[in-house]
Write a protein that holds these residues in place. Structure first.
Motif, PDB file in Angstrom:
ATOM      1  N   ARG A 173     -13.118  -2.359  -9.468  1.00 60.23           N
ATOM      2  CA  ARG A 173     -12.870  -3.567  -8.691  1.00 60.23           C
ATOM      3  C   ARG A 173     -13.874  -4.655  -9.047  1.00 60.23           C
ATOM      4  N   LEU A 174     -15.125  -4.241  -9.241  1.00 56.77           N
ATOM      5  CA  LEU A 174     -16.171  -5.188  -9.597  1.00 56.77           C
ATOM      6  C   LEU A 174     -15.872  -5.845 -10.935  1.00 56.77           C
ATOM      7  N   ASP A 175     -15.501  -5.053 -11.938  1.00 56.63           N
ATOM      8  CA  ASP A 175     -15.184  -5.611 -13.251  1.00 56.63           C
ATOM      9  C   ASP A 175     -14.046  -6.614 -13.153  1.00 56.63           C
ATOM     10  N   ALA A 176     -13.035  -6.280 -12.354  1.00 60.34           N
ATOM     11  CA  ALA A 176     -11.897  -7.185 -12.194  1.00 60.34           C
ATOM     12  C   ALA A 176     -12.316  -8.474 -11.491  1.00 60.34           C
ATOM     13  N   ALA A 177     -13.191  -8.358 -10.485  1.00 58.78           N
ATOM     14  CA  ALA A 177     -13.654  -9.539  -9.752  1.00 58.78           C
ATOM     15  C   ALA A 177     -14.485 -10.450 -10.644  1.00 58.78           C
ATOM     16  N   ILE A 178     -15.312  -9.863 -11.510  1.00 58.33           N
ATOM     17  CA  ILE A 178     -16.140 -10.661 -12.417  1.00 58.33           C
ATOM     18  C   ILE A 178     -15.269 -11.484 -13.352  1.00 58.33           C
ATOM     19  N   GLU A 179     -14.140 -10.918 -13.778  1.00 58.41           N
ATOM     20  CA  GLU A 179     -13.249 -11.621 -14.697  1.00 58.41           C
ATOM     21  C   GLU A 179     -12.622 -12.857 -14.052  1.00 58.41           C
ATOM     22  N   THR A 180     -12.580 -12.899 -12.698  1.00 59.28           N
ATOM     23  CA  THR A 180     -11.962 -14.039 -12.013  1.00 59.28           C
ATOM     24  C   THR A 180     -12.939 -15.189 -11.795  1.00 59.28           C
ATOM     25  N   LEU A 181     -14.215 -14.973 -12.066  1.00 59.72           N
ATOM     26  CA  LEU A 181     -15.217 -16.020 -11.866  1.00 59.72           C
ATOM     27  C   LEU A 181     -15.056 -17.124 -12.907  1.00 59.72           C
ATOM     28  N   PRO A 182     -15.587 -18.318 -12.623  1.00 62.79           N
ATOM     29  CA  PRO A 182     -15.623 -19.362 -13.656  1.00 62.79           C
ATOM     30  C   PRO A 182     -16.336 -18.835 -14.896  1.00 62.79           C
ATOM     31  N   PRO A 183     -15.968 -19.292 -16.087  1.00 70.00           N
ATOM     32  CA  PRO A 183     -16.502 -18.730 -17.335  1.00 70.00           C
ATOM     33  C   PRO A 183     -18.021 -18.620 -17.389  1.00 70.00           C
ATOM     34  N   GLU A 184     -18.745 -19.687 -16.959  1.00 72.73           N
ATOM     35  CA  GLU A 184     -20.202 -19.648 -17.045  1.00 72.73           C
ATOM     36  C   GLU A 184     -20.787 -18.600 -16.097  1.00 72.73           C
ATOM     37  N   GLN A 185     -20.216 -18.492 -14.896  1.00 75.50           N
ATOM     38  CA  GLN A 185     -20.702 -17.495 -13.943  1.00 75.50           C
ATOM     39  C   GLN A 185     -20.373 -16.079 -14.415  1.00 75.50           C
ATOM     40  N   SER A 186     -19.166 -15.896 -14.922  1.00 79.82           N
ATOM     41  CA  SER A 186     -18.773 -14.581 -15.420  1.00 79.82           C
ATOM     42  C   SER A 186     -19.664 -14.130 -16.563  1.00 79.82           C
ATOM     43  N   ARG A 187     -19.920 -15.043 -17.504  1.00 79.93           N
ATOM     44  CA  ARG A 187     -20.763 -14.703 -18.653  1.00 79.93           C
ATOM     45  C   ARG A 187     -22.187 -14.383 -18.200  1.00 79.93           C
ATOM     46  N   THR A 188     -22.696 -15.142 -17.239  1.00 79.86           N
ATOM     47  CA  THR A 188     -24.046 -14.904 -16.723  1.00 79.86           C
ATOM     48  C   THR A 188     -24.168 -13.507 -16.124  1.00 79.86           C
ATOM     49  N   ILE A 189     -23.218 -13.136 -15.269  1.00 80.36           N
ATOM     50  CA  ILE A 189     -23.262 -11.817 -14.625  1.00 80.36           C
ATOM     51  C   ILE A 189     -23.104 -10.705 -15.659  1.00 80.36           C
ATOM     52  N   GLN A 190     -22.196 -10.887 -16.599  1.00 84.48           N
ATOM     53  CA  GLN A 190     -21.988  -9.861 -17.623  1.00 84.48           C
ATOM     54  C   GLN A 190     -23.252  -9.649 -18.451  1.00 84.48           C
ATOM     55  N   MET A 191     -23.924 -10.736 -18.812  1.00 81.36           N
ATOM     56  CA  MET A 191     -25.141 -10.612 -19.607  1.00 81.36           C
ATOM     57  C   MET A 191     -26.272  -9.989 -18.799  1.00 81.36           C
ATOM     58  N   LEU A 192     -26.354 -10.332 -17.512  1.00 76.81           N
ATOM     59  CA  LEU A 192     -27.366  -9.709 -16.658  1.00 76.81           C
ATOM     60  C   LEU A 192     -27.140  -8.203 -16.566  1.00 76.81           C
ATOM     61  N   MET A 193     -25.893  -7.803 -16.436  1.00 76.59           N
ATOM     62  CA  MET A 193     -25.576  -6.383 -16.325  1.00 76.59           C
ATOM     63  C   MET A 193     -25.813  -5.646 -17.643  1.00 76.59           C
ATOM     64  N   LEU A 194     -25.775  -6.377 -18.748  1.00 78.40           N
ATOM     65  CA  LEU A 194     -26.051  -5.768 -20.040  1.00 78.40           C
ATOM     66  C   LEU A 194     -27.539  -5.764 -20.375  1.00 78.40           C
ATOM     67  N   GLY A 195     -28.342  -6.349 -19.493  1.00 80.14           N
ATOM     68  CA  GLY A 195     -29.779  -6.269 -19.676  1.00 80.14           C
ATOM     69  C   GLY A 195     -30.464  -7.495 -20.228  1.00 80.14           C
ATOM     70  N   TYR A 196     -29.728  -8.584 -20.402  1.00 79.51           N
ATOM     71  CA  TYR A 196     -30.358  -9.790 -20.930  1.00 79.51           C
ATOM     72  C   TYR A 196     -31.163 -10.491 -19.844  1.00 79.51           C
ATOM     73  N   GLN A 197     -32.309 -11.040 -20.216  1.00 75.67           N
ATOM     74  CA  GLN A 197     -33.132 -11.819 -19.302  1.00 75.67           C
ATOM     75  C   GLN A 197     -32.565 -13.234 -19.193  1.00 75.67           C
ATOM     76  N   ILE A 198     -32.831 -13.874 -18.050  1.00 78.02           N
ATOM     77  CA  ILE A 198     -32.418 -15.268 -17.904  1.00 78.02           C
ATOM     78  C   ILE A 198     -33.272 -16.160 -18.794  1.00 78.02           C
ATOM     79  N   HIS A 199     -34.580 -15.915 -18.780  1.00 80.11           N
ATOM     80  CA  HIS A 199     -35.499 -16.775 -19.534  1.00 80.11           C
ATOM     81  C   HIS A 199     -36.675 -15.941 -20.015  1.00 80.11           C
ATOM     82  N   SER A 200     -37.248 -16.316 -21.133  1.00 77.29           N
ATOM     83  CA  SER A 200     -38.432 -15.644 -21.652  1.00 77.29           C
ATOM     84  C   SER A 200     -39.269 -16.638 -22.440  1.00 77.29           C
ATOM     85  N   GLU A 201     -40.580 -16.465 -22.352  1.00 69.66           N
ATOM     86  CA  GLU A 201     -41.482 -17.296 -23.131  1.00 69.66           C
ATOM     87  C   GLU A 201     -41.534 -16.860 -24.594  1.00 69.66           C
TER      88      GLU A 201
END
Length: 240
Positions: A173-201
């Motif tokens: 259900r979560l995967d399906a809900a993520i797909e319904t988000l606006p593209p930028e929000q969906s991509r952000t959540i998917q990348m967070l779940m895959l382990g990418y950081q938001i920002h790094s020095e």
């Protein structure tokens, strides 16, 4: 496809199993390969199992991220640990299933890529906990400004903590809900779940900011809006 593949000789099956290109007409989906590896238990033939398992094992390793950066400039011990944890967990389940049927591997026969992704996410969470367990975080000064370490830790935090992500039905259900988000929000959540950081020095670290070409503040806004929507859909929706 399984019915058709069962009519092949073992040599023909092995030859097709070694085809890597998914768009090749002879390509055997990994779901089917997992089936034949598990089914070899009934043949009581270690040699046949080992020939099939060697091909399956190579596919798993190719699907996992390497410890080397894309440009070859650096090597991440965290990525290496994640790779080792995922591969080790998969090997452990396959070995156990050869002795006693393990229903967890059924999912790998249905949606292999997603099942492997779940193992990777679990390994990432464990790796981050191990990596940051003894790293103290503090404010930069008394101004109330967050230090870079805290900002990075916030970017690494699991955005869906508290949700039933270990429940398979809920995850679907979560995967399906993520797909319904606006593209930028969906991509952000998917990348967070895959382990990418938001920002790094560290300029060598691939972050969500660099991938989406947005500022940290913008990405945090994407994240917060997405989480608010997901919680409303998945939690409040359940209460109705």
């Amino acid at each position: 496809m399984l019915h058709a593949l069962k009519d092949l000789s073992r040599d023909e099956l092995l030859a097709r199993a070694q085809i890597r290109a998914r768009d090749d007409a002879g390509y055997i989906p990994t779901e089917c390969l997992v089936y034949f590896v598990r089914a070899s238990r009934a043949d009581n033939s270690d040699a046949w199992f080992e020939r099939l398992y060697k091909i399956l094992s190579a596919r798993v390793l190719r699907a996992l991220p390497t410890a080397d950066a894309a440009d070859g400039a650096s090597r991440s011990l965290t990525r290496e640990r994640i790779r080792e944890k995922v591969y080790g967990r998969f090997v452990e389940m396959m070995a156990g299933d050869r002795q006693v049927y393990d229903e967890r591997l059924d999912f790998f026969e249905i949606r292999f890529d997603m099942a492997l992704k779940r193992l990777r996410q679990d390994a990432q969470r464990q790796a981050w906990r191990d990596e940051n367990r003894f790293q103290p975080l503090s404010y930069e000064d008394d101004s109330g400004e967050l230090s870079p370490e805290i900002e990075e830790a916030a970017g690494r935090a699991n955005p869906l903590e508290g949700l039933e992500i270990d429940n398979e039905a809920f995850r679907l259900r979560l995967d399906a809900a993520i797909e319904t988000l606006p593209p930028e929000q969906s991509r952000t959540i998917q990348m967070l779940m895959l382990g990418y950081q938001i920002h790094s020095e560290d300029p060598d670290v691939i972050t969500i900011c660099t991938a989406l070409k947005k500022s940290p503040k913008t990405i945090w806004n994407y994240r917060d809006r997405a989480i608010k929507t997901l919680r409303r859909v998945l939690i409040e929706g359940d209460d109705q």
